[in-house]
Write an enzyme that holds these catalytic residues in place. Sequence first.
Site, PDB file in Angstrom:
ATOM      1  CB  SER A 147      -0.834   0.117   1.223  1.00 56.73           C
ATOM      2  OG  SER A 147      -1.807   0.943   1.275  1.00 56.73           O
ATOM      3  CG  ASP A 175      -6.952  -2.564  -3.600  1.00 56.02           C
ATOM      4  OD1 ASP A 175      -7.427  -1.644  -2.671  1.00 56.02           O
ATOM      5  OD2 ASP A 175      -5.888  -2.566  -3.496  1.00 56.02           O
ATOM      6  CG  HIS A 222      -5.765  -1.702   0.227  1.00 56.42           C
ATOM      7  ND1 HIS A 222      -5.067  -1.473  -0.897  1.00 56.42           N
ATOM      8  CD2 HIS A 222      -5.354  -1.353   1.250  1.00 56.42           C
ATOM      9  CE1 HIS A 222      -4.064  -0.839  -0.629  1.00 56.42           C
ATOM     10  NE2 HIS A 222      -4.037  -0.554   0.736  1.00 56.42           N
TER      11      HIS A 222
END
Length: 322
Positions: free
Chosen positions: A183, A268, A297
């Site tokens: 991320s 995601d 995610h």
Amino acid sequence: MGYIDEVSKELYSYLPPLTKQDDFDEFWKTTIQQAKAVPLEPERDQVDYPARYAKVYEISYYGMDETRIHGWLIVPAFAKKEKYPCLIHYHGFNGSRGKPSELMHWVMMGMAVLSVDCRDQGGRTGNNASYSHGYTANVASKGVHNKWEYYYRYAYMDALKAIDFACAQEDIDASKIVIEGGSQGGALGTAVSALDDRPVLSMVDVPSNSNLVCRIEGNHGAFAAVAEYLNKHPEQTDLVMDNLSYFDTMNLADRISCRVLASVGLKDETCPPQMYFATYNRITNSKDIVIYPFNGHEGGGAGHTEIKLDYLRNHFPDWFEE
């Protein structure tokens, strides 16, 4: 053609126009010079840790502007070497350097591990930077009105100086630096791999900070804060979009010279996979990507960690010889 190939084939041709400004390269040259001008002044203190197969150290160093960056350095105690390969871990949004136990799978490979805080997020690290505008919903919008004040200018340089810290350690092999993160950590990993030629491998999962105009338009993840900022300051829209272009990893991608292993989840909504492919498709060096069609995610989780461990062993077998 298998299912994953079929549902992801259009991603490999996704190339939205770059948003680079004319002074893009000069901006990063100046920024790196300013960051390097700040003395590192590294500190490393061993802590008592119950796992005796690893030596755990509290570390700190000066980041971009003499903000003291805190982290962990973990060195294998079972593999007797003069110098170890080193994996540098960058954490996700609002996270921290984590706990040493979360990093031990890398240590058990026989690698040193450096994990560092991002300033002003969930760890011990503060923020000495000053900002000339007061409104921010989260750090992704902090300083967005001025490219020289923008939060990720400092965060990218703090992350780059983590490489400086690693290479300054006598028991780390500066020719064997691996970058890893997910991320936001994937964004930092992508950025430092573009701005520094020392990493030999960058493993980035569900990466952020790519195709930022679309991230803002879709209110995706942390960059919804920028949309909120522009809701209150619409007259700054062009200025803000131009400022963010310096930090968009798709504009940095062609500078990456190391091998890349990436992953995305097709479900995601925080960092949509198409956004990252705007970066991935512009990486010209050796690269691989793992696609998880029914993951969000969270990405590939522990199963993908196993893939990364195997990838390391297969591509750098001489690092892990007995």
